[in-house]
Design a protein around this motif. Structure first.
Motif, PDB file in Angstrom:
ATOM      1  N   VAL A 111     -20.016 -34.899 -10.042  1.00  0.00           N
ATOM      2  CA  VAL A 111     -19.168 -34.661 -11.097  1.00  0.00           C
ATOM      3  C   VAL A 111     -17.942 -34.617 -11.114  1.00  0.00           C
ATOM      4  O   VAL A 111     -17.009 -35.248 -11.876  1.00  0.00           O
ATOM      5  CB  VAL A 111     -19.778 -33.467 -11.892  1.00  0.00           C
ATOM      6  CG1 VAL A 111     -19.317 -33.033 -13.174  1.00  0.00           C
ATOM      7  CG2 VAL A 111     -21.411 -33.722 -12.323  1.00  0.00           C
ATOM      8  N   ASP A 112     -17.251 -33.670 -10.029  1.00  0.00           N
ATOM      9  CA  ASP A 112     -15.976 -33.645  -9.841  1.00  0.00           C
ATOM     10  C   ASP A 112     -15.209 -34.948  -9.918  1.00  0.00           C
ATOM     11  O   ASP A 112     -14.240 -35.292 -10.343  1.00  0.00           O
ATOM     12  CB  ASP A 112     -15.797 -32.606  -8.728  1.00  0.00           C
ATOM     13  CG  ASP A 112     -16.197 -33.294  -7.494  1.00  0.00           C
ATOM     14  OD1 ASP A 112     -17.093 -33.960  -7.435  1.00  0.00           O
ATOM     15  OD2 ASP A 112     -15.636 -32.797  -6.326  1.00  0.00           O
ATOM     16  N   ALA A 113     -15.635 -35.709  -8.735  1.00  0.00           N
ATOM     17  CA  ALA A 113     -15.140 -37.251  -8.893  1.00  0.00           C
ATOM     18  C   ALA A 113     -15.258 -37.986 -10.028  1.00  0.00           C
ATOM     19  O   ALA A 113     -14.297 -38.802 -10.572  1.00  0.00           O
ATOM     20  CB  ALA A 113     -15.918 -38.042  -7.613  1.00  0.00           C
ATOM     21  N   LEU A 114     -16.317 -37.961 -10.744  1.00  0.00           N
ATOM     22  CA  LEU A 114     -16.398 -38.662 -12.000  1.00  0.00           C
ATOM     23  C   LEU A 114     -15.313 -38.332 -13.241  1.00  0.00           C
ATOM     24  O   LEU A 114     -14.803 -39.091 -13.587  1.00  0.00           O
ATOM     25  CB  LEU A 114     -17.970 -38.621 -12.710  1.00  0.00           C
ATOM     26  CG  LEU A 114     -17.941 -39.137 -13.955  1.00  0.00           C
ATOM     27  CD1 LEU A 114     -18.467 -40.519 -13.947  1.00  0.00           C
ATOM     28  CD2 LEU A 114     -18.970 -38.187 -14.867  1.00  0.00           C
ATOM     29  N   LEU A 115     -15.207 -36.866 -13.172  1.00  0.00           N
ATOM     30  CA  LEU A 115     -14.359 -36.768 -14.242  1.00  0.00           C
ATOM     31  C   LEU A 115     -12.781 -36.667 -13.637  1.00  0.00           C
ATOM     32  O   LEU A 115     -11.880 -36.900 -14.657  1.00  0.00           O
ATOM     33  CB  LEU A 115     -14.473 -35.115 -14.427  1.00  0.00           C
ATOM     34  CG  LEU A 115     -15.828 -34.620 -15.260  1.00  0.00           C
ATOM     35  CD1 LEU A 115     -16.089 -33.258 -15.295  1.00  0.00           C
ATOM     36  CD2 LEU A 115     -15.980 -35.409 -16.678  1.00  0.00           C
ATOM     37  N   LYS A 116     -12.545 -36.714 -12.434  1.00  0.00           N
ATOM     38  CA  LYS A 116     -11.368 -36.846 -11.846  1.00  0.00           C
ATOM     39  C   LYS A 116     -10.673 -38.290 -12.338  1.00  0.00           C
ATOM     40  O   LYS A 116      -9.730 -38.735 -12.613  1.00  0.00           O
ATOM     41  CB  LYS A 116     -11.035 -36.774 -10.490  1.00  0.00           C
ATOM     42  CG  LYS A 116      -9.931 -37.185  -9.910  1.00  0.00           C
ATOM     43  CD  LYS A 116      -9.751 -36.645  -8.435  1.00  0.00           C
ATOM     44  CE  LYS A 116      -8.330 -37.091  -7.929  1.00  0.00           C
ATOM     45  NZ  LYS A 116      -8.425 -36.720  -6.528  1.00  0.00           N
ATOM     46  N   VAL A 117     -11.788 -39.376 -12.044  1.00  0.00           N
ATOM     47  CA  VAL A 117     -11.580 -40.591 -12.172  1.00  0.00           C
ATOM     48  C   VAL A 117     -11.650 -41.108 -13.828  1.00  0.00           C
ATOM     49  O   VAL A 117     -10.829 -41.708 -14.389  1.00  0.00           O
ATOM     50  CB  VAL A 117     -12.351 -41.538 -11.442  1.00  0.00           C
ATOM     51  CG1 VAL A 117     -11.991 -43.037 -11.893  1.00  0.00           C
ATOM     52  CG2 VAL A 117     -12.038 -41.483  -9.838  1.00  0.00           C
ATOM     53  N   TYR A 118     -12.602 -40.613 -14.442  1.00  0.00           N
ATOM     54  CA  TYR A 118     -13.052 -41.294 -15.790  1.00  0.00           C
ATOM     55  C   TYR A 118     -12.917 -40.359 -16.969  1.00  0.00           C
ATOM     56  O   TYR A 118     -12.954 -40.889 -18.060  1.00  0.00           O
ATOM     57  CB  TYR A 118     -14.576 -41.510 -15.912  1.00  0.00           C
ATOM     58  CG  TYR A 118     -14.741 -42.559 -14.984  1.00  0.00           C
ATOM     59  CD1 TYR A 118     -14.480 -44.154 -15.207  1.00  0.00           C
ATOM     60  CD2 TYR A 118     -15.532 -42.452 -13.501  1.00  0.00           C
ATOM     61  CE1 TYR A 118     -15.105 -45.088 -14.233  1.00  0.00           C
ATOM     62  CE2 TYR A 118     -15.767 -43.450 -12.888  1.00  0.00           C
ATOM     63  CZ  TYR A 118     -15.625 -44.930 -13.059  1.00  0.00           C
ATOM     64  OH  TYR A 118     -15.837 -45.575 -12.113  1.00  0.00           O
ATOM     65  N   ALA A 119     -12.579 -39.251 -16.924  1.00  0.00           N
ATOM     66  CA  ALA A 119     -12.216 -38.208 -18.156  1.00  0.00           C
ATOM     67  C   ALA A 119     -11.118 -38.778 -19.113  1.00  0.00           C
ATOM     68  O   ALA A 119     -11.440 -38.575 -20.098  1.00  0.00           O
ATOM     69  CB  ALA A 119     -11.751 -36.878 -17.646  1.00  0.00           C
ATOM     70  N   LYS A 120     -10.106 -39.542 -18.425  1.00  0.00           N
ATOM     71  CA  LYS A 120      -9.078 -40.120 -19.459  1.00  0.00           C
ATOM     72  C   LYS A 120      -9.657 -41.131 -20.343  1.00  0.00           C
ATOM     73  O   LYS A 120      -9.154 -41.457 -21.352  1.00  0.00           O
ATOM     74  CB  LYS A 120      -7.904 -40.759 -18.649  1.00  0.00           C
ATOM     75  CG  LYS A 120      -8.183 -41.567 -17.670  1.00  0.00           C
ATOM     76  CD  LYS A 120      -7.015 -42.073 -16.766  1.00  0.00           C
ATOM     77  CE  LYS A 120      -7.517 -43.083 -15.948  1.00  0.00           C
ATOM     78  NZ  LYS A 120      -8.298 -42.648 -14.672  1.00  0.00           N
ATOM     79  N   CYS A 121     -10.680 -41.522 -19.999  1.00  0.00           N
ATOM     80  CA  CYS A 121     -11.485 -42.682 -20.957  1.00  0.00           C
ATOM     81  C   CYS A 121     -12.074 -42.331 -22.105  1.00  0.00           C
ATOM     82  O   CYS A 121     -12.466 -43.025 -23.078  1.00  0.00           O
ATOM     83  CB  CYS A 121     -12.379 -43.753 -20.042  1.00  0.00           C
ATOM     84  SG  CYS A 121     -13.742 -43.146 -19.897  1.00  0.00           S
ATOM     85  N   ILE A 122     -12.319 -41.047 -22.295  1.00  0.00           N
ATOM     86  CA  ILE A 122     -13.362 -40.566 -23.343  1.00  0.00           C
ATOM     87  C   ILE A 122     -12.618 -40.836 -24.727  1.00  0.00           C
ATOM     88  O   ILE A 122     -11.453 -40.066 -24.717  1.00  0.00           O
ATOM     89  CB  ILE A 122     -13.899 -39.107 -23.222  1.00  0.00           C
ATOM     90  CG1 ILE A 122     -14.590 -39.196 -21.880  1.00  0.00           C
ATOM     91  CG2 ILE A 122     -14.665 -38.705 -24.177  1.00  0.00           C
ATOM     92  CD1 ILE A 122     -15.197 -37.860 -21.501  1.00  0.00           C
ATOM     93  N   ASP A 123     -12.655 -41.341 -25.520  1.00  0.00           N
ATOM     94  CA  ASP A 123     -12.049 -41.549 -26.729  1.00  0.00           C
ATOM     95  C   ASP A 123     -12.858 -40.915 -27.865  1.00  0.00           C
ATOM     96  O   ASP A 123     -13.879 -40.749 -28.088  1.00  0.00           O
ATOM     97  CB  ASP A 123     -12.106 -42.988 -27.001  1.00  0.00           C
ATOM     98  CG  ASP A 123     -11.464 -43.534 -28.463  1.00  0.00           C
ATOM     99  OD1 ASP A 123     -10.382 -43.037 -28.464  1.00  0.00           O
ATOM    100  OD2 ASP A 123     -11.753 -44.349 -28.935  1.00  0.00           O
ATOM    101  N   GLY A 124     -11.832 -40.215 -28.549  1.00  0.00           N
ATOM    102  CA  GLY A 124     -12.253 -39.334 -29.826  1.00  0.00           C
ATOM    103  C   GLY A 124     -12.799 -37.893 -29.596  1.00  0.00           C
ATOM    104  O   GLY A 124     -13.612 -37.377 -30.162  1.00  0.00           O
ATOM    105  N   GLY A 125     -12.695 -37.525 -28.292  1.00  0.00           N
ATOM    106  CA  GLY A 125     -13.290 -36.582 -27.696  1.00  0.00           C
ATOM    107  C   GLY A 125     -12.749 -35.215 -28.409  1.00  0.00           C
ATOM    108  O   GLY A 125     -13.705 -34.225 -28.496  1.00  0.00           O
ATOM    109  N   ALA A 126     -11.746 -35.063 -28.929  1.00  0.00           N
ATOM    110  CA  ALA A 126     -11.219 -33.770 -29.500  1.00  0.00           C
ATOM    111  C   ALA A 126     -11.897 -33.634 -30.807  1.00  0.00           C
ATOM    112  O   ALA A 126     -12.298 -32.198 -31.294  1.00  0.00           O
ATOM    113  CB  ALA A 126      -9.830 -34.006 -29.670  1.00  0.00           C
ATOM    114  N   GLU A 127     -11.928 -34.801 -31.513  1.00  0.00           N
ATOM    115  CA  GLU A 127     -12.600 -34.608 -32.873  1.00  0.00           C
ATOM    116  C   GLU A 127     -14.080 -34.408 -32.676  1.00  0.00           C
ATOM    117  O   GLU A 127     -14.534 -33.204 -33.454  1.00  0.00           O
ATOM    118  CB  GLU A 127     -12.771 -35.940 -33.577  1.00  0.00           C
ATOM    119  CG  GLU A 127     -11.293 -36.320 -33.936  1.00  0.00           C
ATOM    120  CD  GLU A 127     -11.481 -37.823 -34.533  1.00  0.00           C
ATOM    121  OE1 GLU A 127     -12.298 -38.402 -34.840  1.00  0.00           O
ATOM    122  OE2 GLU A 127      -9.976 -38.664 -34.341  1.00  0.00           O
ATOM    123  N   ILE A 128     -14.931 -34.753 -31.814  1.00  0.00           N
ATOM    124  CA  ILE A 128     -16.280 -34.562 -31.497  1.00  0.00           C
ATOM    125  C   ILE A 128     -16.200 -33.145 -30.849  1.00  0.00           C
ATOM    126  O   ILE A 128     -17.135 -32.397 -31.413  1.00  0.00           O
ATOM    127  CB  ILE A 128     -16.864 -35.494 -30.347  1.00  0.00           C
ATOM    128  CG1 ILE A 128     -16.995 -36.862 -30.891  1.00  0.00           C
ATOM    129  CG2 ILE A 128     -18.286 -34.972 -30.063  1.00  0.00           C
ATOM    130  CD1 ILE A 128     -17.099 -37.839 -29.948  1.00  0.00           C
TER     131      ILE A 128
END
Length: 139
Positions: A111-128
């Motif tokens: 999970v740590d590696a996933l979020l380090k690499v991919y967290a920036k790709c989540i679109d519209g996360g703040a609204e959700i």
């Protein structure tokens, strides 16, 4: 549904692992069962059963991009390499709201590696997130 097919689960010599699949992937799995795989688990192989050369993969990949993408997309870095499909899948799962531990398991990441690499790709996360927080506060 959970399956443990070596051709889908094996990654660079690691042990096969079990992971959940969607109904759509399960249907495609039936084609693999019908046509089989090489004894070492490879889905794609030459007509003699050998490993497909990187040159052949690149040639087919370039042709597939021409077939599937618009001219503007073809000159972009979109799907420039076959490995980009893995990134696209992870982006899709995260943006679809699949929980990070589930995405990490499917992708073979921590999970740590996933979020380090991919967290920036989540679109519209703040609204959700705001909607979920509001819903939790109302409940």
């Amino acid at each position: 549904m959970s399956i443990s097919p070596p051709l889908l689960a094996r990654h660079r010599g690691h042990e096969p692992r079990t992971f959940p699949v969607t109904d759509q992937l399960s249907t495609r799995w039936q084609r693999i069962e019908a046509f089989g795989v090489h004894e070492d688990g490879r889905l794609f192989r030459s007509s003699r059963g050998d490993v497909i050369s990187i040159g052949t993969y690149c040639k087919v990949w370039k042709a597939a991009r021409v077939f599937a993408l618009t001219p503007e997309q073809q000159i972009s870095p979109l799907a420039a390499r076959p490995y980009d499909l893995r990134h696209a899948a992870v982006f899709l799962w995260l943006n679809a709201g699949v929980a990070a531990p589930d995405v990490a398991e499917r992708a073979g990441h921590g999970v740590d590696a996933l979020l380090k690499v991919y967290a920036k790709c989540i679109d519209g996360g703040a609204e959700i997130a705001n909607r979920r927080i509001e819903d939790a506060l109302v409940a």
